[in-house]
Design an enzyme around this catalytic site. Structure first.
Site, PDB file in Angstrom:
ATOM      1  CG  LEU A 154       8.978 100.825  -5.420  1.00  0.00           C
ATOM      2  CD1 LEU A 154      10.448 100.965  -5.059  1.00  0.00           C
ATOM      3  CD2 LEU A 154       8.432  99.522  -4.809  1.00  0.00           C
TER       4      LEU A 154
ATOM      5  CG  ASP B 155      16.400  80.886 -10.427  1.00  0.00           C
ATOM      6  OD1 ASP B 155      15.376  80.256 -10.773  1.00  0.00           O
ATOM      7  OD2 ASP B 155      17.553  80.526 -10.746  1.00  0.00           O
TER       8      ASP B 155
ATOM      9  CG  HIS C 239       5.787  78.996 -10.135  1.00  0.00           C
ATOM     10  ND1 HIS C 239       7.078  79.476 -10.234  1.00  0.00           N
ATOM     11  CD2 HIS C 239       5.734  77.893 -10.935  1.00  0.00           C
ATOM     12  CE1 HIS C 239       7.773  78.687 -11.053  1.00  0.00           C
ATOM     13  NE2 HIS C 239       6.979  77.717 -11.487  1.00  0.00           N
TER      14      HIS C 239
HETATM   15  C1  IPE Z   1      15.495  83.280 -15.001  1.00  0.00           C
HETATM   16  O1  IPE Z   1      15.256  82.135 -14.272  1.00  0.00           O
HETATM   17  C2  IPE Z   1      14.206  83.876 -15.477  1.00  0.00           C
HETATM   18  C3  IPE Z   1      13.332  84.395 -14.436  1.00  0.00           C
HETATM   19  C4  IPE Z   1      13.619  84.452 -13.169  1.00  0.00           C
HETATM   20  C5  IPE Z   1      12.075  84.894 -14.895  1.00  0.00           C
HETATM   21  P1  IPE Z   1      15.328  80.695 -14.953  1.00  0.00           P
HETATM   22  O2  IPE Z   1      15.193  79.720 -13.850  1.00  0.00           O
HETATM   23  O3  IPE Z   1      14.337  80.608 -16.049  1.00  0.00           O
HETATM   24  O4  IPE Z   1      16.782  80.717 -15.586  1.00  0.00           O
HETATM   25  P2  IPE Z   1      17.747  79.559 -15.985  1.00  0.00           P
HETATM   26  O5  IPE Z   1      16.969  78.639 -16.877  1.00  0.00           O
HETATM   27  O6  IPE Z   1      18.159  78.885 -14.714  1.00  0.00           O
HETATM   28  O7  IPE Z   1      18.897  80.226 -16.659  1.00  0.00           O
HETATM   29  C1  IPE Z   2      11.707  81.230 -10.796  1.00  0.00           C
HETATM   30  O1  IPE Z   2      11.739  79.976 -10.199  1.00  0.00           O
HETATM   31  C2  IPE Z   2      10.376  81.540 -11.451  1.00  0.00           C
HETATM   32  C3  IPE Z   2      10.412  81.617 -12.933  1.00  0.00           C
HETATM   33  C4  IPE Z   2      11.461  81.534 -13.665  1.00  0.00           C
HETATM   34  C5  IPE Z   2       9.135  81.818 -13.589  1.00  0.00           C
HETATM   35  P1  IPE Z   2      12.042  78.659 -11.051  1.00  0.00           P
HETATM   36  O2  IPE Z   2      10.751  78.117 -11.565  1.00  0.00           O
HETATM   37  O3  IPE Z   2      13.077  78.929 -12.064  1.00  0.00           O
HETATM   38  O4  IPE Z   2      12.581  77.693  -9.919  1.00  0.00           O
HETATM   39  P2  IPE Z   2      13.799  76.675 -10.074  1.00  0.00           P
HETATM   40  O5  IPE Z   2      14.967  77.447 -10.568  1.00  0.00           O
HETATM   41  O6  IPE Z   2      13.362  75.626 -11.031  1.00  0.00           O
HETATM   42  O7  IPE Z   2      13.993  76.153  -8.673  1.00  0.00           O
HETATM   43 MG    MG Z   3      15.126  78.728 -12.160  1.00  0.00          MG
END
Ligand code: IPE
Ligand code: IPE
Ligand code: MG
Length: 232
Positions: free
Chosen positions: A124, A13, A30
């Site tokens: 792994l 995240d 990303h």
């Molecule tokens: C959780 O992250 C999903 C992934 C890391 C793929 P999100 O950023 O989507 O989750 P929420 O919305 O903060 O719960």
């Molecule tokens: C995690 O990073 C990647 C996915 C959930 C695909 P986020 O895109 O959720 O990044 P934040 O949480 O908005 O910073």
């Molecule tokens: Mg996120």
């Protein structure tokens, strides 16, 4: 180092927030986040971790703006392609968790080929959760069980082990340690069944900045814990 977890699961995240902190667009986060998966795979392998599961795209993530979803899918496709060489070089057996039927056919084919080609690598075990949601996984499992009922499966045959064998994680031990980067402290529909006794580790570090040193901190914190499973 103390005891090393056999299975580490990570909720990747903070790609967006990391990019923002650098004055860059979310999609740059990303891209760098995807690169970091490679680094962490190698680090896990070096540390003697046997199973690594990463949450890359949830069933809820389709609700994001169209262009972000498209950019993530494009990245994942190219990541899956480089995974063939990565798996070979690092002795990695790759599996995808999630509903493959919801992905485009091209991506699904790549996944099936990747799983088939890497199934005998044993260094792994690397699982990528993609179009994955734990509730969806359980619903899909129950649907398959229902089909097997028609073929003779009896109510009394249903046990915890049996239900687990219908999940996407069939044959994979439950995670010992779950890491979530970037400050949120929730599961966001990840491995609800499998994390019944998992130790959690939260860090404010955003995913693209989560390096080998950060991973070591998480593993060290795990090593210091007294794991209990409901007993005294
Ligand atoms: C959780 O992250 C999903 C992934 C890391 C793929 P999100 O950023 O989507 O989750 P929420 O919305 O903060 O719960
Ligand atoms: C995690 O990073 C990647 C996915 C959930 C695909 P986020 O895109 O959720 O990044 P934040 O949480 O908005 O910073
Ligand atoms: Mg996120």
């Amino acid at each position: 180092m103390n005891q090393v977890p056999e299975h580490v699961a990570i909720i990747l995240d903070g790609n967006g927030r990391w990019a923002k902190s650098k004055g860059m667009p979310r999609n740059y986060g990303h891209t760098m986040g995807a690169k970091n998966v490679e680094t962490i795979c190698r680090a896990c392998h070096n540390m003697g971790i046997r199973y690594l599961t990463v949450y890359a795209f949830s069933t809820e993530n389709w609700k994001r703006p169209d262009d972000e979803v498209k950019a993530i899918m494009k990245l994942l496709k190219s990541y899956l392609k480089t995974c063939f060489t990565l798996a070979k070089d690092n002795d990695m057996c790759v599996r995808v968790l999630g509903d493959l039927d919801g992905l485009d056919p091209d991506m699904r084919d790549t996944i099936l080929r990747l799983e088939e080609e890497t199934k005998d690598y044993g260094g792994l075990h690397f699982q990528i959760a993609l179009n994955y949601g734990s509730r969806d996984e359980i619903v899909r499992a129950v649907r398959r069980m229902e089909k097997d009922r028609e073929a003779g499966l009896a109510t009394g045959d249903i046990t915890e082990e049996m239900l687990a064998s219908y999940l996407d994680t069939k044959g994979i031990p439950d995670p010992d340690l779950l890491i979530r980067t970037s400050g949120e402290e929730r599961l966001s529909n990840f491995l609800l069944w499998q994390c019944a006794y998992t130790e959690f580790y939260f860090t404010d570090v955003h995913w693209p900045a989560f390096n080998e040193e950060e991973l070591k901190k998480a593993v060290e914190s795990y090593g210091e814990r007294n794991r209990r499973y409901g007993g005294v």
